[in-house]
Design a protein around this motif. Structure first.
Motif, short mmCIF file in Angstrom:
data_model
loop_
_atom_site.label_atom_id
_atom_site.label_comp_id
_atom_site.label_asym_id
_atom_site.label_seq_id
_atom_site.Cartn_x
_atom_site.Cartn_y
_atom_site.Cartn_z
N GLY A 407 0.79 -1.23 0.00
CA GLY A 407 0.00 0.00 0.00
C GLY A 407 0.82 1.27 0.00
N THR A 408 2.12 1.17 0.28
CA THR A 408 2.98 2.36 0.24
C THR A 408 4.14 2.18 -0.73
N PHE A 409 4.99 1.18 -0.49
CA PHE A 409 6.23 1.05 -1.26
C PHE A 409 5.96 0.69 -2.72
N LEU A 410 5.20 -0.38 -2.97
CA LEU A 410 4.96 -0.81 -4.35
C LEU A 410 4.08 0.18 -5.11
N VAL A 411 3.13 0.81 -4.42
CA VAL A 411 2.31 1.84 -5.07
C VAL A 411 3.20 2.98 -5.54
N PHE A 412 4.15 3.36 -4.71
CA PHE A 412 5.09 4.42 -5.07
C PHE A 412 5.89 4.01 -6.31
N ALA A 413 6.38 2.77 -6.32
CA ALA A 413 7.16 2.29 -7.46
C ALA A 413 6.31 2.21 -8.72
N MET A 414 5.09 1.73 -8.60
CA MET A 414 4.19 1.62 -9.75
C MET A 414 3.87 2.99 -10.32
N ALA A 415 3.66 3.97 -9.46
CA ALA A 415 3.38 5.33 -9.94
C ALA A 415 4.58 5.87 -10.72
N ALA A 416 5.78 5.57 -10.26
CA ALA A 416 6.99 6.03 -10.97
C ALA A 416 7.06 5.41 -12.36
N VAL A 417 6.77 4.13 -12.46
CA VAL A 417 6.79 3.45 -13.77
C VAL A 417 5.75 4.07 -14.70
N GLN A 418 4.58 4.35 -14.17
CA GLN A 418 3.51 4.87 -15.02
C GLN A 418 3.83 6.25 -15.58
N ILE A 419 4.29 7.16 -14.72
CA ILE A 419 4.53 8.52 -15.20
C ILE A 419 5.73 8.57 -16.14
N ILE A 420 6.74 7.75 -15.89
CA ILE A 420 7.90 7.69 -16.80
C ILE A 420 7.48 7.11 -18.14
N THR A 421 6.67 6.07 -18.10
CA THR A 421 6.18 5.46 -19.35
C THR A 421 5.34 6.45 -20.14
N PHE A 422 4.46 7.15 -19.45
CA PHE A 422 3.56 8.11 -20.11
C PHE A 422 4.33 9.29 -20.70
N ALA A 423 5.23 9.88 -19.91
CA ALA A 423 5.88 11.12 -20.32
C ALA A 423 7.09 10.90 -21.23
N TRP A 424 7.79 9.78 -21.08
CA TRP A 424 9.04 9.59 -21.80
C TRP A 424 8.96 8.53 -22.91
N VAL A 425 8.18 7.48 -22.71
CA VAL A 425 8.08 6.43 -23.73
C VAL A 425 6.94 6.73 -24.70
N PHE A 426 5.75 6.91 -24.17
CA PHE A 426 4.62 7.30 -25.00
C PHE A 426 4.84 8.71 -25.57
N GLY A 427 5.44 9.58 -24.76
CA GLY A 427 5.76 10.94 -25.20
C GLY A 427 4.82 11.95 -24.59
N ILE A 428 5.36 12.99 -23.95
CA ILE A 428 4.52 13.95 -23.26
C ILE A 428 3.64 14.73 -24.23
N LYS A 429 4.15 15.08 -25.41
CA LYS A 429 3.33 15.82 -26.38
C LYS A 429 2.18 14.97 -26.88
N ARG A 430 2.48 13.73 -27.19
CA ARG A 430 1.43 12.82 -27.65
C ARG A 430 0.42 12.57 -26.54
N GLY A 431 0.92 12.38 -25.32
CA GLY A 431 0.03 12.17 -24.19
C GLY A 431 -0.83 13.37 -23.89
N TRP A 432 -0.24 14.57 -24.05
CA TRP A 432 -0.97 15.82 -23.83
C TRP A 432 -2.13 15.96 -24.80
N GLU A 433 -1.86 15.65 -26.06
CA GLU A 433 -2.91 15.72 -27.08
C GLU A 433 -3.99 14.68 -26.81
N GLU A 434 -3.58 13.50 -26.42
CA GLU A 434 -4.54 12.44 -26.14
C GLU A 434 -5.43 12.81 -24.96
N ALA A 435 -4.84 13.41 -23.92
CA ALA A 435 -5.61 13.79 -22.74
C ALA A 435 -6.67 14.83 -23.08
#
Length: 524
Positions: A407-435
Motif C-alpha cells: 500500500g505504500t512502497f509498491l504503489v510508489f514504485a508503480m506510480a513512478a513506472v507509469q509517469i515515466i512510461t507516459f511522459a518519456w516512452v509514449f511521449g509527453i506531447k502525444r500524451g498531452w494531445e490524447e488527454a
C-alpha cells in the motif's frame, strides 16, 4: 472479448465510481493514522506537495492511458502499459497493477468486517465503555482488541467469532456487486453510497467540532487538535520516510498506482472527457479525506488521547478514538456511532469493489474466461490471501506489513513506472494531445513540465532516499519476524501468479492479432 461489451451508464456514474474507489478507509482511518504517526502538521506539507506534484498529474496520466488502451481492446494494467510502453518490460511491470489492488484487498476485507461489526454493535447498544470517563480510552482500546482479535493468532478462526461472520458477509456483498458488472453493480452502488457517506460525515463532523474541551484541566481542546493537524514540526521533514508515507498516502487515497483508474478509464469512449473527470474525482476524494476524515479523527484523537494518539496501527486510530467521542455524547452518541461506522463500511465497500474489478477484467482478457469463471478464480485467490491476514491477527503484523510494502512502497514504485512510461516512452506531447481529446477543460500548461520532469524526479529522489536512509531498518525488522516474512511471501506468490497469467495472455492476444505492443494507432 466479453469484457469489451461493458460500459459505464453515465459520465457522473464513472466519476462517482472512481471517487468511490478513492474514498474509503484510507480517508477516514489511514490518513489520520499516517498524519498522527508522522508529526501531524509536518505530514501535511509533503502531503500537499505530493497531491499537486504527483497525485493529480499521475491521475490524469492514468485516465489518459486507460482510455487509450481501451480503444485497442484492453482493460487491464499489464496490457495497457504494454501498449503505452511498447513492449514486454512495461507489460510485466504492469502486473503490479493487479498485485497491488488484490493484496490490499487481502486485509481491506477484514477492516470492512470491523466496520460492519461496530455498526451492528452500536445499532443494538452493544458498545459499553463504562461509567468512569477516565477509563473510556482503555475500554475503547480493549473493545478494539476483542473485535480485531489482536491478542493471539488464530482467534478469529476459533469457534464462531462475530468478526469472522461479518467478514463472510462483507466478502459475499463485494463479490455479488462485482458479479453484477460495471453499471448495475459498481456504478449503481457508488451512486447511492457516495451521497449517503457525505451526509453521515457532516453529522459526525458537526458534533466533533463542537466538543470544546471535554476533559476539564487537560488543556486539550478541539482548537488545539486542529493546531496539531496544521502546525508543522519541521524536524520531521528531514526524514524520507515522512515523504514516502505522504506520497504513498496520496496514491492510496486517489487510487493512483493501483491499476484501478487505468481499468475504469478503459471503458470510456474516445471523446469522453478525462481531464475534468479526473480532477473532479480527485477533488471529491480530498473533500472526504482532509475535510471529513482529518477534521473528524485527528482533533478527536488529540482531545482524548493527546499528541501520541497513533495507537492500534495504521487503521486502528479511528477504532480506538471515535468510540470515546461517542461515549461523551451520551445517549445521542449511540446514534452517531452507528452513523459513523455505517459511513466507514460504505466507504470501504466502494473502495474494495475497485480492487477486485481490475483483476476480474484481466482474468477475462488474458485467460479468456467468462465473468462467472473469472469471479470464481478471483474469489479463491482473495479467500486464501484474506485467510492468511485473518489467522495472523496478533498485533496486526500481517495487516501492517502488507499495507506498507504494497500500500505504500509498491504503489510508489508503480506510480513512478507509469509517469515515466507516459511522459518519456509514449511521449509527453502525444500524451498531452490524447488527454485533451474531448476534454471539457484544459490542463494548465505548467503540468506538462511537471509530468515530464518534476513528478519522475520527485518519485525517484524519495524512493532512493528512503532506500538509503530507512530501508535497511525495515528489512532488519522484517527478517526478525516470521509473520512479516510470511506476509512478504504471500505478496511474492501472488505476483508470480500474475506474471504467469500475463505470459498466457500474451500468447492469447497475439493469436487474436491484437496490437500488443502499440505499433499502430488505435481504431477510432
Amino acid at each position: 472479448m466479453a469484457q469489451q461489451k461493458e460500459q459505464w451508464g453515465s459520465r457522473l456514474g464513472v466519476i462517482l465510481a472512481v471517487a468511490g474507489s478513492a474514498v474509503g478507509l484510507g480517508n477516514f482511518l489511514r490518513f489520520p493514522g499516517q498524519a498522527a504517526q508522522h508529526g501531524g502538521g509536518a505530514f501535511m506539507i509533503p502531503y500537499f506537495c505530493a497531491l499537486f506534484l504527483l497525485g493529480i498529474p499521475i491521475c490524469w496520466a492514468e485516465w489518459t492511458m486507460g482510455r487509450y488502451g481501451g480503444r485497442k481492446g484492453f482493460r487491464s494494467a499489464p496490457a495497457i502499459l504494454g501498449v503505452i510502453g511498447r513492449g514486454r518490460v512495461t507489460r510485466y511491470i504492469g502486473t503490479l497493477g493487479l498485485l497491488i489492488p488484490l493484496a490490499v484487498f487481502y486485509y481491506y476485507a477484514l477492516v470492512e468486517a470491523w466496520c460492519l461489526r461496530y455498526f451492528f454493535e452500536y445499532l443494538v447498544g452493544g458498545v459499553h465503555l463504562g461509567s468512569d470517563p477516565s477509563g473510556y480510552v482503555q475500554a475503547s482500546q480493549a473493545l478494539f482488541t476483542r473485535v480485531a482479535a489482536t491478542d493471539a493468532n488464530g482467534l478469529l478462526l476459533h469457534g464462531i467469532h462475530p468478526t469472522f461472520v461479518f467478514w463472510i458477509i462483507t466478502g459475499a456483498l463485494n463479490f455479488w456487486l462485482i458479479y453484477r458488472g460495471l453499471s448495475k453493480g459498481i456504478e449503481a452502488f457508488c451512486s447511492a453510497a457516495m451521497p449517503t457517506m457525505a451526509v453521515c460525515a457532516l453529522i459526525v463532523l458537526g458534533r466533533v467540532l463542537t466538543l470544546g474541551t471535554p476533559l476539564a484541566g487537560s488543556g486539550r481542546s478541539v482548537l488545539n487538535g486542529l493546531g496539531f493537524m496544521w502546525n508543522p514540526n519541521f524536524h520531521e521533514l528531514t526524514h524520507f520516510a515522512t515523504w514516502l508515507a505522504a506520497g504513498g498516502q496520496i496514491f492510496f487515497t486517489l487510487s493512483v498506482g493501483f491499476g484501478v483508474i487505468i481499468n475504469y478509464a478503459a471503458y470510456l469512449g474516445k471523446k469522453d472527457d478525462v481531464v475534468l473527470s479526473g480532477l473532479t474525482a480527485s477533488a471529491t476524494n480530498e473533500l472526504f479525506e482532509v475535510g471529513f476524515g482529518g477534521l473528524i479523527t485527528i482533533p478527536a484523537a488529540f482531545v482524548f488521547l493527546g499528541a501520541t494518539a497513533a495507537v492500534g496501527g495504521t487503521f486502528g486510530l479511528g477504532f480506538n478514538t471515535l468510540p470515546v467521542v461517542f461515549q461523551y455524547m451520551g445517549s445521542f452518541g449511540r446514534f452517531i456511532g452507528a452513523v459513523w461506522f455505517l459511513m466507514l463500511f460504505l466507504a470501504a465497500i466502494t473502495s474494495s469493489l475497485s480492487m477486485l474489478q481490475p483483476v476480474l477484467a484481466f482474468l477475462g482478457e488474458a485467460m479468456g474466461w467468462d465473468r462467472k469463471k473469472a469471479a470464481a478464480v478471483l474469489g479463491v485467490m482473495a479467500l486464501l490471501g484474506s485467510l492468511f491476514v485473518i489467522f495472523f491477527s496478533q498485533g496486526l503484523t500481517a495487516l501492517d506489513t502488507i499495507d506498507f510494502w504494497v500500500g505504500t512502497f509498491l504503489v510508489f514504485a508503480m506510480a513512478a513506472v507509469q509517469i515515466i512510461t507516459f511522459a518519456w516512452v509514449f511521449g509527453i506531447k502525444r500524451g498531452w494531445e490524447e488527454a485533451h481529446t474531448g476534454a471539457l477543460i484544459r490542463i494548465p500548461r505548467i503540468f506538462m513540465f511537471i509530468m515530464k520532469y518534476v513528478s519522475p524526479l520527485y518519485l525517484l529522489v524519495v524512493l532512493v532516499g528512503f532506500c538509503i536512509q530507512s530501508l535497511p531498518g525495515y528489512v532488519r525488522n522484517l527478517s526478525s519476524n516470521r509473520v512479516a516474512v510470511g506476509s512478504v511471501a504471500v505478496i511474492a506468490v501472488t505476483w508470480l501468479v500474475f506474471l504467469v497469467m500475463t505470459r498466457r495472455g500474451e500468447l492469447r492476444w497475439r493469436e487474436l492479432d491484437l496490437d500488443l505492443d502499440g505499433k499502430y494507432p488505435p481504431n477510432d
